[in-house]
Design an enzyme around this catalytic site. Structure first.
Site, PDB file in Angstrom:
ATOM      1  CE  LYS A  37      -0.095  23.132   0.325  1.00  0.00           C
ATOM      2  NZ  LYS A  37       1.051  22.288  -0.076  1.00  0.00           N
ATOM      3  CB  ILE A  91      10.043  -3.016   2.345  1.00  0.00           C
ATOM      4  CG1 ILE A  91      11.039  -4.184   2.409  1.00  0.00           C
ATOM      5  CG2 ILE A  91      10.753  -1.682   2.465  1.00  0.00           C
ATOM      6  CD1 ILE A  91      11.923  -4.302   1.180  1.00  0.00           C
ATOM      7  CB  ALA A 117       6.525   7.191  -6.635  1.00  0.00           C
ATOM      8  CD  GLU A 169       6.773  26.537  -2.098  1.00  0.00           C
ATOM      9  OE1 GLU A 169       5.618  26.190  -2.407  1.00  0.00           O
ATOM     10  OE2 GLU A 169       7.061  27.685  -1.721  1.00  0.00           O
ATOM     11  N   GLY A 183       7.268  16.702  -3.883  1.00  0.00           N
ATOM     12  CA  GLY A 183       7.391  15.257  -4.098  1.00  0.00           C
ATOM     13  C   GLY A 183       6.376  14.732  -5.094  1.00  0.00           C
ATOM     14  CB  SER A 238       8.289  -5.316  -0.438  1.00  0.00           C
ATOM     15  OG  SER A 238       8.503  -5.848   0.848  1.00  0.00           O
ATOM     16  CG  LEU A 280      10.802   9.099  -2.014  1.00  0.00           C
ATOM     17  CD1 LEU A 280      10.515   8.406  -0.689  1.00  0.00           C
ATOM     18  CD2 LEU A 280      11.180  10.555  -1.769  1.00  0.00           C
TER      19      LEU A 280
HETATM   20  C1  LIG Z   1      10.006  13.762   5.494  1.00  0.00           C
HETATM   21  C2  LIG Z   1       9.320  13.734   4.176  1.00  0.00           C
HETATM   22  C3  LIG Z   1       8.240  14.578   3.954  1.00  0.00           C
HETATM   23  C4  LIG Z   1       7.597  14.607   2.713  1.00  0.00           C
HETATM   24  N1  LIG Z   1       6.563  15.466   2.510  1.00  0.00           N
HETATM   25  C5  LIG Z   1       6.005  15.537   1.282  1.00  0.00           C
HETATM   26  C6  LIG Z   1       4.936  16.419   0.993  1.00  0.00           C
HETATM   27  O1  LIG Z   1       4.486  17.181   1.839  1.00  0.00           O
HETATM   28  N2  LIG Z   1       4.413  16.425  -0.238  1.00  0.00           N
HETATM   29  C7  LIG Z   1       4.868  15.587  -1.202  1.00  0.00           C
HETATM   30  O2  LIG Z   1       4.356  15.637  -2.309  1.00  0.00           O
HETATM   31  N3  LIG Z   1       5.842  14.720  -0.956  1.00  0.00           N
HETATM   32  C8  LIG Z   1       6.431  14.683   0.243  1.00  0.00           C
HETATM   33  N4  LIG Z   1       7.428  13.782   0.483  1.00  0.00           N
HETATM   34  C9  LIG Z   1       7.789  12.877  -0.570  1.00  0.00           C
HETATM   35  C10 LIG Z   1       6.817  11.713  -0.617  1.00  0.00           C
HETATM   36  O3  LIG Z   1       6.754  11.084   0.622  1.00  0.00           O
HETATM   37  C11 LIG Z   1       7.266  10.737  -1.633  1.00  0.00           C
HETATM   38  O4  LIG Z   1       7.507  11.423  -2.770  1.00  0.00           O
HETATM   39  C12 LIG Z   1       6.204   9.745  -1.971  1.00  0.00           C
HETATM   40  O5  LIG Z   1       5.716   9.128  -0.833  1.00  0.00           O
HETATM   41  C13 LIG Z   1       6.717   8.735  -2.946  1.00  0.00           C
HETATM   42  O6  LIG Z   1       7.486   7.770  -2.334  1.00  0.00           O
HETATM   43  P1  LIG Z   1       7.856   6.490  -3.161  1.00  0.00           P
HETATM   44  O7  LIG Z   1       6.641   5.843  -3.624  1.00  0.00           O
HETATM   45  O8  LIG Z   1       8.874   6.850  -4.154  1.00  0.00           O
HETATM   46  O9  LIG Z   1       8.600   5.588  -2.081  1.00  0.00           O
HETATM   47  P2  LIG Z   1       8.034   4.679  -0.888  1.00  0.00           P
HETATM   48  O10 LIG Z   1       6.801   5.242  -0.307  1.00  0.00           O
HETATM   49  O11 LIG Z   1       9.191   4.464   0.013  1.00  0.00           O
HETATM   50  O12 LIG Z   1       7.662   3.331  -1.580  1.00  0.00           O
HETATM   51  C14 LIG Z   1       8.621   2.365  -1.905  1.00  0.00           C
HETATM   52  C15 LIG Z   1       7.938   1.082  -2.322  1.00  0.00           C
HETATM   53  O13 LIG Z   1       8.906   0.161  -2.777  1.00  0.00           O
HETATM   54  C16 LIG Z   1       8.653  -1.100  -2.229  1.00  0.00           C
HETATM   55  N5  LIG Z   1       9.878  -1.865  -2.149  1.00  0.00           N
HETATM   56  C17 LIG Z   1      11.056  -1.513  -1.563  1.00  0.00           C
HETATM   57  N6  LIG Z   1      11.925  -2.544  -1.666  1.00  0.00           N
HETATM   58  C18 LIG Z   1      11.294  -3.549  -2.326  1.00  0.00           C
HETATM   59  C19 LIG Z   1      11.656  -4.883  -2.720  1.00  0.00           C
HETATM   60  N7  LIG Z   1      12.836  -5.404  -2.442  1.00  0.00           N
HETATM   61  N8  LIG Z   1      10.747  -5.615  -3.373  1.00  0.00           N
HETATM   62  C20 LIG Z   1       9.520  -5.119  -3.666  1.00  0.00           C
HETATM   63  N9  LIG Z   1       9.133  -3.881  -3.322  1.00  0.00           N
HETATM   64  C21 LIG Z   1      10.002  -3.114  -2.649  1.00  0.00           C
HETATM   65  C22 LIG Z   1       8.069  -0.805  -0.863  1.00  0.00           C
HETATM   66  O14 LIG Z   1       7.316  -1.897  -0.373  1.00  0.00           O
HETATM   67  C23 LIG Z   1       7.192   0.393  -1.193  1.00  0.00           C
HETATM   68  O15 LIG Z   1       5.953  -0.055  -1.655  1.00  0.00           O
HETATM   69  C24 LIG Z   1       8.056  13.744   1.705  1.00  0.00           C
HETATM   70  C25 LIG Z   1       9.111  12.870   1.960  1.00  0.00           C
HETATM   71  C26 LIG Z   1       9.751  12.865   3.159  1.00  0.00           C
HETATM   72  C27 LIG Z   1      10.886  11.929   3.396  1.00  0.00           C
END
Ligand SMILES: Cc1cc2nc3c(=O)[nH]c(=O)nc-3n(C[C@H](O)[C@H](O)[C@H](O)COP(=O)(O)OP(=O)(O)OC[C@H]3O[C@@H](n4cnc5c(N)ncnc54)[C@H](O)[C@@H]3O)c2cc1C
Lengths: 513, 238
Positions: free
Chosen positions: A79, A43, A13, A347, A350, A40, A338
């Protein structure tokens, strides 16, 4: 003036947002806006999220990323569909207990064959009556040939990808080509002024990061939108019951094992299993409701699905909260990813949602801070609408099931568990097929085509008695069915298996024209 | 058509002779042939020189076009070549030079022993009594070696054209005997894209010797008209 933007979080994201903003705001070195991404080093990212939808092709092209590089570097595969297995009837009830939700638009021009199929299905599955892509998938064929330019194919397609490697590719693109600054440190505190705006975030090893706008991409941690602003989370577990995932990475037994050209989503007693083939390995996971099963039986279900190959493999548990925030943009803080909310990945919503949100932010971002409030209202309204529609669509997959082999399914089929908006839509479609007028926003995440494939894949009954007399071109519709099967016979000789084409692309690359 | 393409071997092929002529059953069976940049000026006077994608690799080849449909060769009549020019690679047949799939640097000489030019009693011997290559074979091999070198240069120049994003997909639509037809899968250099290139890129094209070839490519496109003429003559005669 808005001159600096700080993105907190470096998962998919965060990096998608960074790329969108950097492209929209003028790119490397030239822009009046500096974008910084704080990540981070300690994390980890959530590390799942391997399925996408076709919009990803536009996104990559928009970022200036070559399809060849993407396929090679992210172990990505093609896909073309999600194959839903055992969703309609109890397992074992019939050998044909599956349907495809393919990406090709159903052939409803020049003649809309949907009502004809409803009147006379001719032993055809719905997807096979309106497209040939289900057959392409079942034959394990790729959606394009080596001579197709990047991002183009015979059929519509998206990708399966390795989430970690994808973040890396997006990061390289943002930093090296688009001038995004990458800071590796932990956020420790957030400083807010009397107006409620964030002034800066404190970090443990990179000092304070000031900004005019902050984007919360910190994943489930939701450091800004939740921990700081305490924006309410609108729980959706009354509609969607799953709350836990067990994920596993499964190697191929042989290096030339076929790679499925679609995601396989197999319904189980308390949830469902995703099965995604990358070029290097498979990603498999059980998404289930802890209300209806326990972790031990869930793990057993997953291991049984994977079979012998699972015995030496670890699985990783991820807890999930289903729902979304009451607001996504408060003051000068926008949440994307997230941190915004989550629905189960049935589907592949995310990346789709976060990509769309990041694009909207990049497009709407005002020049001056005082205009932010107006823009945030619009952003929140649009985003809430999208989340609600996504919940409807996902719930429909459960609600239309005829399974009664577990409490999970029985409860899922109760009208009391479905959102009112879904019930109202289905009520209309009981007496006529869905129409484009049911989907009036240009920015629906799911449209007529998606609903058609799922509704009629799930054997939803539309009562045609009042309108049957209007459909007078039955012969022509038969001709369309025949044409599909001819076209498929021809395609079969031209397309090659997914893995074979991917190997060729690894070796020779794709051309840009 | 039967083929038997094998590595040329001084023991196995010690008594083989080769007629010094063209085997158009083999070389002329398709509607195109690859070209090297060194022969582009001459060839451009007679054939459209276009780009097509190799169906195995998707990579671009520069080719001379002999017909407007697959397998149509308007320059072969009664097994005779009626063109003033001919791409060099077609004159190698039934000999050929190829690389091993596992080692791209190792060149092999091959021969199609089923060609009508190959026999035991007519033509030039390939090996003498001692099993050494004859002057005739040496010359043929030298020609193919030079060709390989030129083909490599050509490949690099095509790569440059691709990198500069100069190609665009085009169709050639034509009418013959009242039928509308279409020749697709063809790529041409876009004049518009070429004109928009920054000066330093134009200079680069010039230095590498590809700018001249590009202009010959443009002028070669007039030959679509002569292909059409040949086609209607042929249809008129039929
Ligand atoms: C089981 C599961 C299956 C999924 N399958 C799909 C799929 O098939 N297709 C799809 O499109 N999406 C899917 N998703 C969703 C997808 O994984 C997420 O939408 C996507 O990875 C985005 O995550 P994110 O970047 O929001 O969070 P994260 O990947 O969790 O990234 C969070 C970031 O924040 C940083 N951070 C956290 N705390 C701190 C701090 N204190 N200081 C600095 N940095 C910090 C971390 O280091 C990390 O870089 C799925 C999710 C899950 C849980």
């Amino acid at each position: 003036m808005i001159k600096s933007i700080v993105i907190v979080g470096g998962g998919t994201a965060g990096w998608i947002t960074a790329n969108h903003l950097a492209v929209a705001l003028g790119g490397a070195g030239k822009s009046s806006v500096q974008i910084t991404l704080l990540e981070s080093p300690d994390i980890p990212t959530v590390g799942v999220g391997e399925g996408t939808v076709p919009a990803m092709r536009n996104t990559l092209a928009h970022f200036g990323i070559r399809e060849t590089d993407f396929l090679r570097e992210c172990d990505a595969t093609f896909k073309q569909s999600i194959k839903f297995v055992d969703w309609v009837h109890n397992p074992g009830a019939s050998v044909n207990n599956f349907y495809h939700h393919v990406f090709d638009y159903p052939a409803i021009y020049p003649l809309n064959t949907v009502p004809y199929w409803l009147l006379e299905p001719n032993n055809l599955k719905f997807a096979d009556a309106v497209s040939l892509q289900g057959k392409v998938c079942d034959a394990g064929l790729a959606p394009k040939m080596i001579t197709h330019p990047e991002f183009q194919g015979v059929t519509e397609y998206a990708y399966h990808l390795d989430a970690g490697k994808f973040s890396q590719l997006l990061a390289n693109n943002a930093v090296n080509k688009l001038g995004v600054k990458h800071v590796k440190a932990n956020l420790t505190d957030v400083d807010i002024d009397e107006s409620g705006d964030i002034q800066f975030v404190k970090t443990d090893r990179a000092g304070d990061l000031k900004g005019d706008l902050f984007v919360d991409c910190s994943g489930f941690n939701a450091l800004l939108i939740d921990k700081k602003y305490k924006v309410k989370f609108i729980d959706q577990s009354q509609h969607l019951f799953v709350d836990t995932a067990l994920a596993m990475q499964v190697p191929y037994q042989n290096p030339d094992d076929p790679i499925a050209s679609h995601t396989i989503a197999t319904a189980k007693q308390s949830g469902w299993i995703w099965d995604i083939g990358l070029s290097s390995r498979r990603g498999v996971g059980y998404v289930y409701s802890s209300q209806y099963t326990d972790d031990t039986s869930a793990e057993e279900t997953l291991r049984n699905y994977v079979g012998g190959a699972a015995s030496e493999l670890q699985c990783r548990k991820i807890s999930m909260k289903i729902g979304y925030r009451e607001k996504f943009w408060v003051n000068n803080c926008v949440s994307i990813g997230l941190s915004q909310g989550f629905v189960e990945p049935l589907e592949a919503t995310g990346l789709l949602l976060f990509d769309a949100a990041a694009k909207m932010l990049a497009e709407l971002l005002p020049g001056h801070k005082q205009d932010m409030a107006k823009t945030s209202r619009l952003f929140n309204q649009r985003s809430t609408y999208t989340w609600k529609r996504v919940i409807d669509f996902i719930k429909m997959h459960y609600y239309l099931s005829q399974r009664d082999d577990s409490e999970f399914w029985i409860d899922n089929r109760k009208a009391s568990s479905a959102p009112q908006s879904l019930l109202e839509a289905l009520d209309l479609w009981h007496n006529r097929p869905p129409s484009e007028y049911d989907f009036f926003s240009r920015f629906e995440a799911f449209n007529l085509d998606n609903y058609l494939y799922v509704l009629y894949g799930m054997e939803f009954q539309t009562n045609m008695s009042g309108i049957a007399g209007r459909y007078t071109q039955a012969e022509k519709s038969q001709e369309f069915y025949r044409r599909f099967s001819q076209q498929f016979d021809e395609l079969k000789t031209q397309l090659e298996p997914n893995r074979k084409l991917l190997g060729r692309i690894k070796k020779y690359g794709l051309q840009t024209c | 058509m039967q083929e038997n393409i094998v590595q040329l071997d001084k023991v196995e092929h010690s008594d083989i002779k080769l007629k010094n002529s063209l085997d158009l059953k083999r070389a002329g069976s398709g509607n195109m042939s690859p070209v090297i940049v060194h022969e582009i000026p001459q060839l451009s006077t007679q054939f459209p020189l276009i780009f097509i994608k190799n169906s195995n690799t998707g990579e671009f080849n520069w080719v001379a076009l002999f017909g407007l449909e697959s397998k149509q060769n308007l320059f072969v009549e009664n097994e005779k070549w009626t063109g003033k020019e001919i791409p060099a690679i077609m004159t190698h047949v039934p000999l050929g030079m190829t690389t091993l799939p596992e080692d791209n640097d190792k060149l092999l000489v091959v021969i199609d022993t089923l060609s009508h030019l190959v026999s035991k009693d007519e033509g030039e011997a390939l090996f003498n009594e001692n099993g050494d290559e004859t002057e005739f074979l040496k010359k043929r091999i030298q020609a193919m070696l030079t060709y390989q070198h030129h083909a490599k240069v050509t490949k690099e120049l095509i790569q440059l054209i691709v990198e500069l994003d100069l190609l665009e997909s085009k169709e050639f639509s034509f009418e013959i005997g009242g039928d509308k037809k279409n020749l697709g899968g063809m790529y041409l250099i876009s004049e518009e894209k070429l004109n928009k290139l920054p000066d330093e890129k134009i200079l680069l094209l010039q230095k590498k010797g590809v700018l001249g070839a590009i202009y010959h490519h443009f002028s070669s496109l007039h030959n679509f008209k002569s292909l059409l003429n040949r086609l209607s003559e042929r249809q008129g005669a039929a």
